[in-house]
Design an enzyme around this catalytic site. Structure first.
Site, mmCIF file in Angstrom:
data_model
loop_
_atom_site.group_PDB
_atom_site.id
_atom_site.type_symbol
_atom_site.label_atom_id
_atom_site.label_comp_id
_atom_site.label_asym_id
_atom_site.label_seq_id
_atom_site.Cartn_x
_atom_site.Cartn_y
_atom_site.Cartn_z
ATOM 1 N N VAL A 138 32.372 36.088 43.794
ATOM 2 C CA VAL A 138 31.675 35.600 44.978
ATOM 3 C C VAL A 138 30.740 34.484 44.525
ATOM 4 O O VAL A 138 30.179 34.526 43.431
ATOM 5 C CB VAL A 138 30.894 36.739 45.667
ATOM 6 C CG1 VAL A 138 29.897 37.366 44.720
ATOM 7 C CG2 VAL A 138 30.221 36.275 46.933
ATOM 8 N N CYS A 166 32.069 34.125 36.770
ATOM 9 C CA CYS A 166 30.781 34.601 36.252
ATOM 10 C C CYS A 166 30.099 35.589 37.188
ATOM 11 O O CYS A 166 29.226 36.348 36.746
ATOM 12 C CB CYS A 166 29.836 33.416 36.020
ATOM 13 S SG CYS A 166 30.384 32.225 34.791
ATOM 14 N N HIS A 167 30.484 35.601 38.451
ATOM 15 C CA HIS A 167 29.649 36.272 39.466
ATOM 16 C C HIS A 167 30.541 36.816 40.590
ATOM 17 O O HIS A 167 30.810 36.110 41.554
ATOM 18 C CB HIS A 167 28.671 35.243 40.020
ATOM 19 C CG HIS A 167 27.631 35.782 40.959
ATOM 20 N ND1 HIS A 167 27.830 35.902 42.307
ATOM 21 C CD2 HIS A 167 26.371 36.209 40.733
ATOM 22 C CE1 HIS A 167 26.746 36.361 42.898
ATOM 23 N NE2 HIS A 167 25.836 36.543 41.959
ATOM 24 N N PHE A 168 31.000 38.016 40.512
ATOM 25 C CA PHE A 168 30.776 39.024 39.482
ATOM 26 C C PHE A 168 32.133 39.370 38.862
ATOM 27 O O PHE A 168 33.163 39.106 39.479
ATOM 28 C CB PHE A 168 30.189 40.307 40.094
ATOM 29 C CG PHE A 168 28.879 40.126 40.788
ATOM 30 C CD1 PHE A 168 27.698 40.138 40.073
ATOM 31 C CD2 PHE A 168 28.812 39.964 42.158
ATOM 32 C CE1 PHE A 168 26.474 39.997 40.711
ATOM 33 C CE2 PHE A 168 27.602 39.815 42.799
ATOM 34 C CZ PHE A 168 26.421 39.841 42.071
#
Length: 731
Positions: A626, A619-621
């Protein structure tokens, strides 16, 4: 054999000049024509009838339009004879005015006696297929507009055929007059569904289970036309019922709201498998569709993909797997921002009726898609390279850009952006938090993501398109001004650019922001971001210039350490207070020293092993995984809650609940990142104030977080509260 069909300009079945999938498929009747031409009737002698058994469909282009000529190139590839039964395998290619739009392949049909057709086995679901279904993972999709209308009657479907979704699902589903005239169901003559029941969170994927019914009329045209002296419902017409049901579901989810002039289209490149194991005749009064939604997405356009079983009574007779429908803009219709990033109205209004500048479709692309679609043609330079994205999936907390006061390319202080996030009452972060109010990580992320959008949208990286930047939050300070129950509300962000500075290998930007709901400000802050080149990120030295500074527990070596294990299933404590779970399983164990730490008022040292497949990395990123810094903060808040529980600090508070502390400004500093293969994180929490004001308990601490060998986060005045739960009184 090659056949042609001229689609009439005034075709009765057309919707705004578009040809439904059933017609495009059914017009390829050339397999039956070809095998008849070859002489199959001399073998069957009128004692056997044609039935399709299996096929695979792939659309390679848009559905046909009225006035076009459809050309079908049909091939019979082989025959199989079993006694008196003839099976044949065929394929065809369909061209619309010379452009390939549809392929039918691996198709099998045969000729059967009345006795053979009278005892169908139906679709057999194998154990392997049951295991495949059981192994599917649950996901979640947030509708663009919510509705309580989950039972659609024939009258509702007639309204959808009139292009009036707002009259069916509610005013938030309505668009301005004249928008999306093609997003409607066919008229009653082609209507192959009479009733639809929707469970939005049902099915093995948790994104939809739909039951639909078609009541059959024995003298209806669809029996009279197919075939003479052998009335049977065409498979293409059964498929049309599934198409119409999924079209209704896309409207139910509000997917039409993100485009001003679009059509229902098939999904190009999707291979749909069809298996027919029973015939539907005038003797049958009803067919039932059981539809399980397998994918629901805005990328690259609003789409739904489902697996479908069609029943006669309790027997499944037709299966369609990987069956998909999409909403796509008409050719030449504006669908993305132009140069400069400020488009004309693109069809989306918020809950208050205010026109959105950029909507959920564009921000889905900003999170995990085509940045040119997200922000305009200037960002087409990133089509073939990695670029920064906002978080996606369960960690995307901005829906729309409502207003931009600024000019692309002008990064001077003073530019402002207003954005919105609809916080659903059934969001995972409410269900899994220690109390069903918004957790700190969502406060932080929704405000920070909105600020990121302002700088990025203005073009913070466009002057160096050849550099593959990553975006990181560096510093911040934020205050929860008021604890508001945000379930089901729209959060409005107002972000202001304070500074832009370009240094070697990086672009730094500072922002101020405030969040409000129903016109009331509840959260304020200021934060510094950096866009970093790969080389700049590779040289991170943490907060201590690359040296290892040991946690307090290693330096002080206290004797009175008590370890508390926190398994994935959060432990239950006596009373009403509890720890969060699910996505919030962020701590494996905590070492507690009740009078320890640098302030002598309590110390906690936490540990969490990090797996490469942790949910937040995807989800990130996108393309730059990370761990979000806000989840590191959330882990520390979880340790503070544990401290309250272990010390019994909330005793005497009636109906206590955990909350983020109000009017306690928290500041943070990040100088590193947790990556997939770092293996672990550790953190120190130093309690520095515990105060009890009547029935309000406040615990304030300072904290640090380590990746292996480096201290990378520093938090000042991270705080929680325990207060009486007044939400039940309000209810």
């Amino acid at each position: 054999m090659r056949t042609e069909y001229d689609v009439p300009e005034d075709a009765w079945y057309a919707v705004d000049g578009g040809v439904p999938p059933a017609v495009a498929i059914e017009a390829g009747q050339c397999d039956l024509l070809l095998i008849s031409y070859l002489g199959i009737d001399f073998r069957n002698r009128g004692e056997r009838v044609y039935r399709l058994l299996d096929s695979k469909l792939v659309f390679h282009g848009d559905l046909p339009r009225t006035g076009q000529t459809l050309r079908y190139d049909i091939s019979i590839n082989r025959f199989v004879r079993q006694g008196d039964t003839t099976l044949f395998f065929f394929s065809y290619l369909c061209y619309a005015d010379g452009e390939l739009i549809l392929e039918l392949k691996d198709a099998c049909a045969g000729f059967f006696s009345e006795a053979e057709l009278a005892t169908p086995l139906g679709v057999v679901v194998t154990e392997k297929e049951r295991q495949r279904r059981a192994a599917l993972t649950k996901t979640w999709f947030k509708p663009l507009a919510y509705t309580d209308k989950n039972h659609l009657t024939a009258a509702d479907l007639e309204l959808l055929a009139d292009g009036r979704p707002g009259d069916v699902f509610g005013p938030h589903h309505a668009q301005d007059p004249g928008l999306n005239p093609a997003l409607r169901l066919p008229d009653a003559r082609l209507r192959m569904v009479d009733e639809i029941l929707i469970d939005r969170t049902g099915g093995p994927r948790g994104i939809g289970a739909i039951t639909a019914y078609k009541r059959l009329e024995p003298d209806a045209w669809y029996f009279e036309c197919h075939f003479p002296d052998d009335p049977v419902l065409a498979g293409s017409m059964v498929a049309e019922g599934a198409v119409q049901t999924l079209q209704a579901y896309l409207l139910h989810q509000g997917m039409h709201l993100v485009l001003p002039d679009a059509r229902f289209q098939t999904i190009i490149g999707l291979e749909t498998e069809v298996q027919v194991r029973g015939q539907i005749t005038p003797a049958h009064s009803e067919i039932r569709y059981e539809i399980e939604v397998m994918e629901l997405t805005l990328l690259p356009r609003p789409s739904v993909i489902a697996d479908i079983l069609v029943y006669l009574g309790d027997k499944p007779v037709i299966r369609m797997r990987n069956f998909g429908i999409q909403i796509r803009e008409k050719e030449g219709t504006p669908y993305r921002p132009p140069l400069g990033g400020v488009p004309e109205f693109l069809g989306r209004r918020n809950r208050s009726g205010e026109p959105a500048m950029i909507n959920e479709l564009h921000l889905a692309h900003a999170a995990k898609g085509d940045l040119g679609t997200a922000m305009g043609p200037e960002f087409d330079v990133y089509r073939d390279s990695r670029a920064p994205y906002i978080p996606n999936g369960d960690f995307q907390f901005v829906d729309r850009i409502m207003r931009l006061d600024g000019t692309r390319g002008d990064l001077k202080p003073g530019s402002e952006m207003v954005t919105e996030y609809d916080s659903p009452a059934d969001a995972w972060y409410y269900a899994e938090n220690s109390h069903p109010h918004m957790p700190n990580c969502v406060y932080m992320e929704t405000s920070l993501q909105a600020a990121i959008l302002l700088g990025y949208y203005l073009g913070a990286t466009l002057k160096q398109p050849e550099t593959e930047y990553s975006i990181r939050n560096l510093d911040g300070r934020a205050t929860l001004v008021k604890d508001v129950d945000l379930r089901g509300k729209t959060i409005r962000h107002h972000s202001t650019l304070l500074m832009t500075s370009a240094v070697s290998g990086a672009v730094l930007q500072n922002f101020r922001y405030e969040l409000s709901a129903d016109g009331e400000v509840f959260y304020t802050g200021e934060s510094l971001f950096g866009y970093f080149s790969e080389a700049a990120l590779a040289n991170q030295v943490g907060l201590d210039n690359g040296t290892y500074v040991a946690p307090w527990i290693e330096q002080a070596a206290p004797d009175d350490v008590r370890r508390i294990e926190l398994p994935a299933e959060a432990p239950q404590f006596s009373g009403e207070l509890r720890l969060p779970g699910g996505h919030f399983h962020l701590v494996d164990h905590v070492d507690l020293v009740e009078d320890g730490g640098r302030h002598g008022k309590g110390y906690l040292h936490g540990f969490r092993s990090i797996r490469p497949d942790e949910w937040y990395f995807d989800c990130h990123f996108h393309r730059d995984p990370v761990m979000p810094g806000s989840l590191g903060v959330e882990a520390i808040l979880q340790a503070l809650r544990l401290y309250v529980l272990e010390r019994g600090l909330a005793e005497g508070i009636e109906r206590p609940r955990f909350a983020l502390a109000t009017n306690v400004p928290m500041s943070w500093k990040y100088r590193g990142q947790i990556l997939r293969h770092d293996g672990e994180l550790r953190f120190d929490v130093h309690v520095k104030e515990v105060r009890r004001d009547g029935e309000r308990l406040v615990v304030i601490a300072d904290a640090d977080l380590w990746k292996p060998g480096l201290r990378i986060y520093e938090l000042t005045d991270v705080a929680i509260e325990v207060r009486p739960d007044d939400t039940r009184d309000q209810a």
